[in-house]
Design a protein around this motif. Structure first.
Motif, PDB file in Angstrom:
ATOM      1  N   ALA A   1       0.834  -1.208   0.000  1.00 43.57           N
ATOM      2  CA  ALA A   1       0.000   0.000   0.000  1.00 43.57           C
ATOM      3  C   ALA A   1       0.870   1.260   0.000  1.00 43.57           C
ATOM      4  O   ALA A   1       0.603   2.207  -0.746  1.00 43.57           O
ATOM      5  CB  ALA A   1      -0.945  -0.004   1.197  1.00 43.57           C
ATOM      6  N   ALA A   2       1.906   1.269   0.804  1.00 42.99           N
ATOM      7  CA  ALA A   2       2.798   2.431   0.868  1.00 42.99           C
ATOM      8  C   ALA A   2       3.527   2.626  -0.459  1.00 42.99           C
ATOM      9  O   ALA A   2       3.656   3.761  -0.942  1.00 42.99           O
ATOM     10  CB  ALA A   2       3.799   2.268   2.009  1.00 42.99           C
ATOM     11  N   LEU A   3       3.999   1.554  -1.056  1.00 41.97           N
ATOM     12  CA  LEU A   3       4.687   1.652  -2.347  1.00 41.97           C
ATOM     13  C   LEU A   3       3.753   2.174  -3.435  1.00 41.97           C
ATOM     14  O   LEU A   3       4.135   3.029  -4.235  1.00 41.97           O
ATOM     15  CB  LEU A   3       5.256   0.293  -2.753  1.00 41.97           C
ATOM     16  CG  LEU A   3       6.483  -0.180  -1.989  1.00 41.97           C
ATOM     17  CD1 LEU A   3       6.770  -1.647  -2.314  1.00 41.97           C
ATOM     18  CD2 LEU A   3       7.681   0.685  -2.312  1.00 41.97           C
TER      19      LEU A   3
ATOM     20  N   LEU B   1      -7.464   2.788  -0.927  1.00 39.62           N
ATOM     21  CA  LEU B   1      -6.231   2.151  -1.394  1.00 39.62           C
ATOM     22  C   LEU B   1      -5.812   1.031  -0.443  1.00 39.62           C
ATOM     23  O   LEU B   1      -5.467  -0.063  -0.883  1.00 39.62           O
ATOM     24  CB  LEU B   1      -5.106   3.177  -1.543  1.00 39.62           C
ATOM     25  CG  LEU B   1      -3.776   2.659  -2.075  1.00 39.62           C
ATOM     26  CD1 LEU B   1      -3.952   2.026  -3.451  1.00 39.62           C
ATOM     27  CD2 LEU B   1      -2.761   3.779  -2.150  1.00 39.62           C
ATOM     28  N   ARG B   2      -5.892   1.277   0.845  1.00 38.96           N
ATOM     29  CA  ARG B   2      -5.549   0.231   1.826  1.00 38.96           C
ATOM     30  C   ARG B   2      -6.459  -0.983   1.675  1.00 38.96           C
ATOM     31  O   ARG B   2      -6.013  -2.120   1.722  1.00 38.96           O
ATOM     32  CB  ARG B   2      -5.661   0.765   3.247  1.00 38.96           C
ATOM     33  CG  ARG B   2      -4.566   1.707   3.654  1.00 38.96           C
ATOM     34  CD  ARG B   2      -4.822   2.166   5.099  1.00 38.96           C
ATOM     35  NE  ARG B   2      -4.006   3.287   5.458  1.00 38.96           N
ATOM     36  CZ  ARG B   2      -2.800   3.182   6.001  1.00 38.96           C
ATOM     37  NH1 ARG B   2      -2.277   2.004   6.217  1.00 38.96           N
ATOM     38  NH2 ARG B   2      -2.126   4.269   6.310  1.00 38.96           N
ATOM     39  N   ARG B   3      -7.753  -0.730   1.495  1.00 37.38           N
ATOM     40  CA  ARG B   3      -8.730  -1.806   1.347  1.00 37.38           C
ATOM     41  C   ARG B   3      -8.475  -2.603   0.071  1.00 37.38           C
ATOM     42  O   ARG B   3      -8.497  -3.842   0.077  1.00 37.38           O
ATOM     43  CB  ARG B   3     -10.126  -1.183   1.334  1.00 37.38           C
ATOM     44  CG  ARG B   3     -11.218  -2.053   1.796  1.00 37.38           C
ATOM     45  CD  ARG B   3     -12.554  -1.333   1.973  1.00 37.38           C
ATOM     46  NE  ARG B   3     -12.785  -0.180   1.105  1.00 37.38           N
ATOM     47  CZ  ARG B   3     -12.681   1.085   1.497  1.00 37.38           C
ATOM     48  NH1 ARG B   3     -12.333   1.390   2.728  1.00 37.38           N
ATOM     49  NH2 ARG B   3     -12.923   2.068   0.645  1.00 37.38           N
ATOM     50  N   THR B   4      -8.200  -1.899  -1.031  1.00 38.17           N
ATOM     51  CA  THR B   4      -7.923  -2.580  -2.295  1.00 38.17           C
ATOM     52  C   THR B   4      -6.693  -3.472  -2.170  1.00 38.17           C
ATOM     53  O   THR B   4      -6.699  -4.621  -2.625  1.00 38.17           O
ATOM     54  CB  THR B   4      -7.726  -1.554  -3.425  1.00 38.17           C
ATOM     55  OG1 THR B   4      -8.946  -0.825  -3.590  1.00 38.17           O
ATOM     56  CG2 THR B   4      -7.350  -2.219  -4.732  1.00 38.17           C
ATOM     57  N   VAL B   5      -5.654  -2.959  -1.554  1.00 33.57           N
ATOM     58  CA  VAL B   5      -4.437  -3.751  -1.377  1.00 33.57           C
ATOM     59  C   VAL B   5      -4.708  -4.944  -0.472  1.00 33.57           C
ATOM     60  O   VAL B   5      -4.274  -6.065  -0.768  1.00 33.57           O
ATOM     61  CB  VAL B   5      -3.282  -2.884  -0.833  1.00 33.57           C
ATOM     62  CG1 VAL B   5      -2.104  -3.747  -0.404  1.00 33.57           C
ATOM     63  CG2 VAL B   5      -2.844  -1.880  -1.884  1.00 33.57           C
ATOM     64  N   ALA B   6      -5.451  -4.748   0.599  1.00 25.10           N
ATOM     65  CA  ALA B   6      -5.749  -5.851   1.527  1.00 25.10           C
ATOM     66  C   ALA B   6      -6.485  -6.972   0.804  1.00 25.10           C
ATOM     67  O   ALA B   6      -6.113  -8.148   0.916  1.00 25.10           O
ATOM     68  CB  ALA B   6      -6.573  -5.345   2.709  1.00 25.10           C
ATOM     69  N   VAL B   7      -7.518  -6.636   0.045  1.00 23.32           N
ATOM     70  CA  VAL B   7      -8.289  -7.653  -0.675  1.00 23.32           C
ATOM     71  C   VAL B   7      -7.429  -8.318  -1.747  1.00 23.32           C
ATOM     72  O   VAL B   7      -7.429  -9.546  -1.891  1.00 23.32           O
ATOM     73  CB  VAL B   7      -9.570  -7.040  -1.282  1.00 23.32           C
ATOM     74  CG1 VAL B   7     -10.264  -8.024  -2.214  1.00 23.32           C
ATOM     75  CG2 VAL B   7     -10.517  -6.601  -0.169  1.00 23.32           C
ATOM     76  N   GLY B   8      -6.676  -7.523  -2.498  1.00 22.78           N
ATOM     77  CA  GLY B   8      -5.824  -8.081  -3.541  1.00 22.78           C
ATOM     78  C   GLY B   8      -4.776  -9.035  -3.010  1.00 22.78           C
ATOM     79  O   GLY B   8      -4.591 -10.137  -3.538  1.00 22.78           O
ATOM     80  N   VAL B   9      -4.106  -8.627  -1.947  1.00 25.66           N
ATOM     81  CA  VAL B   9      -3.057  -9.475  -1.361  1.00 25.66           C
ATOM     82  C   VAL B   9      -3.660 -10.769  -0.805  1.00 25.66           C
ATOM     83  O   VAL B   9      -3.112 -11.857  -1.020  1.00 25.66           O
ATOM     84  CB  VAL B   9      -2.266  -8.705  -0.279  1.00 25.66           C
ATOM     85  CG1 VAL B   9      -1.408  -9.643   0.559  1.00 25.66           C
ATOM     86  CG2 VAL B   9      -1.409  -7.623  -0.924  1.00 25.66           C
ATOM     87  N   GLU B  10      -4.781 -10.674  -0.132  1.00 28.59           N
ATOM     88  CA  GLU B  10      -5.408 -11.875   0.432  1.00 28.59           C
ATOM     89  C   GLU B  10      -5.893 -12.822  -0.659  1.00 28.59           C
ATOM     90  O   GLU B  10      -5.734 -14.041  -0.550  1.00 28.59           O
ATOM     91  CB  GLU B  10      -6.557 -11.485   1.363  1.00 28.59           C
ATOM     92  CG  GLU B  10      -6.113 -10.776   2.619  1.00 28.59           C
ATOM     93  CD  GLU B  10      -5.167 -11.596   3.490  1.00 28.59           C
ATOM     94  OE1 GLU B  10      -5.363 -12.826   3.608  1.00 28.59           O
ATOM     95  OE2 GLU B  10      -4.235 -11.010   4.044  1.00 28.59           O
TER      96      GLU B  10
END
Length: 69
Positions: free
Chosen positions: A8-10, A23-32
């Motif tokens: 998310a930071a990158l 953005l944090r939510r999108t990254v969390a769902v994508g990574v999971e």
């Protein structure tokens, strides 16, 4: 969890955007989601199933595109 925070930071830095909730939510769902597909790809197969690894890549690109475009 540190992977999500780092990605998310990158992305926020790369996009010159604030590191906000969407953005944090999108990254969390994508990574999971990708983690689940990769676990499937490597279940019982030490080298992984290359087709499933490619599907994980496709999934992540398509999902992130909603937010990154």
């Amino acid at each position: 969890m540190w992977i999500r925070a780092r990605v998310a930071a990158l992305l926020a830095d790369h996009l010159d955007r604030p590191l906000e909730g969407r953005l944090r939510r999108t990254v969390a769902v994508g990574v999971e989601a990708v983690d689940a597909v990769l676990q499937l790809a490597f279940r019982g197969r030490p080298g992984g199933d290359p087709h499933l690894v490619e599907e994980a890549r496709t999934l992540l690109h398509a999902y992130f595109a909603r937010t990154l475009d």
